[in-house]
Design an enzyme around this catalytic site. Structure first.
Site, PDB file in Angstrom:
ATOM      1  CG  ASP A  35     -79.524  52.391  -6.476  1.00 19.65           C
ATOM      2  OD1 ASP A  35     -79.021  51.218  -7.075  1.00 19.65           O
ATOM      3  OD2 ASP A  35     -79.472  53.288  -5.952  1.00 19.65           O
ATOM      4  CE1 TYR A 138     -65.312  49.818  -7.714  1.00 18.21           C
ATOM      5  CE2 TYR A 138     -64.014  49.310  -9.019  1.00 18.21           C
ATOM      6  CZ  TYR A 138     -65.138  49.235  -9.201  1.00 18.21           C
ATOM      7  OH  TYR A 138     -65.840  47.877 -10.210  1.00 18.21           O
ATOM      8  CB  SER A 167     -66.440  46.208 -19.695  1.00 21.43           C
ATOM      9  OG  SER A 167     -64.733  46.717 -18.542  1.00 21.43           O
TER      10      SER A 167
HETATM   11  N1  LIG Z   1     -70.555  47.781 -14.715  1.00 16.54           N
HETATM   12  C1  LIG Z   1     -69.070  46.835 -14.962  1.00 16.54           C
HETATM   13  O1  LIG Z   1     -68.998  46.820 -15.882  1.00 16.54           O
HETATM   14  C2  LIG Z   1     -68.668  46.993 -13.507  1.00 16.54           C
HETATM   15  C3  LIG Z   1     -67.536  46.149 -13.622  1.00 16.54           C
HETATM   16  C4  LIG Z   1     -66.556  45.779 -12.365  1.00 16.54           C
HETATM   17  C5  LIG Z   1     -67.597  45.739 -11.590  1.00 16.54           C
HETATM   18  N2  LIG Z   1     -68.535  46.088 -11.262  1.00 16.54           N
HETATM   19  C6  LIG Z   1     -69.138  46.311  -9.911  1.00 16.54           C
HETATM   20  O2  LIG Z   1     -70.841  45.953 -10.241  1.00 16.54           O
HETATM   21  C7  LIG Z   1     -71.632  47.161  -9.229  1.00 16.54           C
HETATM   22  C8  LIG Z   1     -72.483  47.920 -10.155  1.00 16.54           C
HETATM   23  O3  LIG Z   1     -71.988  48.097 -11.151  1.00 16.54           O
HETATM   24  P1  LIG Z   1     -72.576  49.359 -12.478  1.00 16.54           P
HETATM   25  O4  LIG Z   1     -71.647  49.790 -13.481  1.00 16.54           O
HETATM   26  O5  LIG Z   1     -74.121  49.247 -12.171  1.00 16.54           O
HETATM   27  O6  LIG Z   1     -72.163  50.696 -11.139  1.00 16.54           O
HETATM   28  P2  LIG Z   1     -73.303  51.796 -10.785  1.00 16.54           P
HETATM   29  O7  LIG Z   1     -72.255  53.020 -10.339  1.00 16.54           O
HETATM   30  O8  LIG Z   1     -74.136  52.549 -12.557  1.00 16.54           O
HETATM   31  O9  LIG Z   1     -74.363  51.556  -9.755  1.00 16.54           O
HETATM   32  C9  LIG Z   1     -74.050  51.649  -8.748  1.00 16.54           C
HETATM   33  C10 LIG Z   1     -75.521  51.885  -7.730  1.00 16.54           C
HETATM   34  O10 LIG Z   1     -75.263  51.311  -6.326  1.00 16.54           O
HETATM   35  C11 LIG Z   1     -75.903  52.805  -5.462  1.00 16.54           C
HETATM   36  N3  LIG Z   1     -75.413  52.845  -4.884  1.00 16.54           N
HETATM   37  C12 LIG Z   1     -73.922  53.638  -4.291  1.00 16.54           C
HETATM   38  N4  LIG Z   1     -73.505  53.500  -3.194  1.00 16.54           N
HETATM   39  C13 LIG Z   1     -74.648  53.204  -2.432  1.00 16.54           C
HETATM   40  C14 LIG Z   1     -75.009  52.786  -0.679  1.00 16.54           C
HETATM   41  N5  LIG Z   1     -74.379  53.276   0.110  1.00 16.54           N
HETATM   42  N6  LIG Z   1     -75.718  52.429  -0.806  1.00 16.54           N
HETATM   43  C15 LIG Z   1     -77.338  52.507  -1.602  1.00 16.54           C
HETATM   44  N7  LIG Z   1     -77.446  51.892  -3.101  1.00 16.54           N
HETATM   45  C16 LIG Z   1     -75.686  52.354  -3.726  1.00 16.54           C
HETATM   46  C17 LIG Z   1     -75.851  54.086  -7.101  1.00 16.54           C
HETATM   47  O11 LIG Z   1     -77.261  54.422  -6.262  1.00 16.54           O
HETATM   48  C18 LIG Z   1     -76.200  52.939  -7.814  1.00 16.54           C
HETATM   49  O12 LIG Z   1     -77.747  53.362  -8.812  1.00 16.54           O
HETATM   50  C19 LIG Z   1     -70.707  47.692  -8.205  1.00 16.54           C
HETATM   51  O13 LIG Z   1     -70.380  47.425  -7.427  1.00 16.54           O
HETATM   52  C20 LIG Z   1     -69.549  47.765  -9.453  1.00 16.54           C
HETATM   53  O14 LIG Z   1     -68.150  47.887  -8.813  1.00 16.54           O
HETATM   54  C21 LIG Z   1     -69.918  47.216 -12.690  1.00 16.54           C
END
Ligand SMILES: NC(=O)c1ccc[n+]([C@@H]2O[C@H](COP(=O)([O-])OP(=O)(O)OC[C@H]3O[C@@H](n4cnc5c(N)ncnc54)[C@H](O)[C@@H]3O)[C@@H](O)[C@H]2O)c1
Length: 269
Positions: A35, A138, A167
């Site tokens: 991360d 996005y 979600s």
């Molecule tokens: N949580 C959900 O319900 C949900 C729903 C649909 C899709 N997603 C996808 O699942 C993934 C995780 O979601 P989340 O809710 O944990 O998001 P989040 O924003 O909590 O976590 C994303 C993580 O990615 C890291 N990150 C961002 N840019 C980065 C980079 N350039 N290099 C390295 N690390 C980087 C951030 O520091 C963060 O810790 C994402 O790709 C999101 O689009 C999540």
């Protein structure tokens, strides 16, 4: 393909990453964490940016598979999405190809199809091959990730399961989420199925629990061996008492992507 043992988990400091680094080891995986932010309580986690090709290649070296969660997880400016989600995902796939990693799990999103009208009444469930209709930059980046996964399968034999996550939170917090919620335990079940199913090529699945109010078709996920055990309906009475049923006059209730289709197109990020 032998079942993967060592798995790179990108985005390990995030919400979903935090849930999965607790749950996935129960399936026997050894996780390598990556991360751009330090990961709480994990001094061995690799702190690196997806933009740094050398760091990404180093992180991928020697793992059996990758669960790719890192990136911007809400709407942002196109430039930020381009860097983190589009170029970053490309850097990761290129590193995987170079290092001989054969299995990826890509965190796609319902926002890749967010402009699809939500099913109502007796409408059929949304199929996984419904035309993509991103609701944001996005969502567009998730369409890119799915196409990149297809290209790396067709051209380089790198397999991917793209999971269009609804979600994934400990509990649903809105009436919309009653339809799209994936419990963390079901999320881990689905990622495990995506890591171990044979011959996936590039497979797209929706990621949610077996919700009574489900909007989309889980058959392609079940075909991987995914058996969801949870249903958001246990939260329905409370949420509907607080928020009411989804109103047909509210534009943010009209599409799968919810308020992503209507709210300010750029959120601060
Ligand atoms: N949580 C959900 O319900 C949900 C729903 C649909 C899709 N997603 C996808 O699942 C993934 C995780 O979601 P989340 O809710 O944990 O998001 P989040 O924003 O909590 O976590 C994303 C993580 O990615 C890291 N990150 C961002 N840019 C980065 C980079 N350039 N290099 C390295 N690390 C980087 C951030 O520091 C963060 O810790 C994402 O790709 C999101 O689009 C999540």
């Amino acid at each position: 393909m032998p079942a993967p043992r060592t798995v790179l988990l990108t985005g390990a400091a995030g919400g979903l990453g935090t849930l999965m680094r607790e749950l996935l080891p129960q399936y026997g995986y050894t996780l390598r964490l990556f991360d751009m932010r330090p990961v709480d309580g994990e001094p061995d986690a690799v702190v690196g940016d997806l933009a740094d090709r050398d760091a990404v290649r180093e992180a991928v070296r020697g793992v059996d598979a990758v669960v790719h969660l890192a990136g911007i997880s809400l709407e942002a400016s196109f430039d930020k999405i381009l860097k983190a989600n589009i170029e970053g995902t490309y850097n990761l796939y290129e590193a995987a190809r170079e290092e001989g990693v054969r299995r990826m799990v890509f965190a796609s999103s319902n926002h890749a199809v967010g402009y699809t009208p939500r099913p109502q009444g007796d409408d059929p469930l949304i199929p996984v091959d419904t035309p993509r209709r991103p609701d944001t930059f996005y969502g567009l980046s998730k369409c890119f990730g799915e196409d990149l996964a297809q290209l790396y399968w067709d051209k380089h034999g790198v397999e991917t399961v793209s999971v269009r996550i609804g979600s994934c939170f400990p509990e649903p917090t809105s009436v919309r989420m009653l339809s799209v919620w994936m419990s963390p335990a079901d999320g881990a079940r689905l990622f495990h199925a995506a890591l171990t199913a044979e011959g996936v090529g590039h497979t797209v699945v929706y990621g949610s629990s077996a919700n009574t109010r489900l909007w989309w078709d889980l058959r392609s996920a079940r075909a991987l061996g995914y058996e969801p055990r949870d249903d958001s309906e246990v939260f329905a009475e409370k949420l509907i008492a607080e928020q009411g049923e989804l109103s047909s006059s509210d534009p943010s209730h009209a599409h799968l992507g919810g308020h992503f289709v209507t709210n300010p197109p750029i959120w601060p990020h």
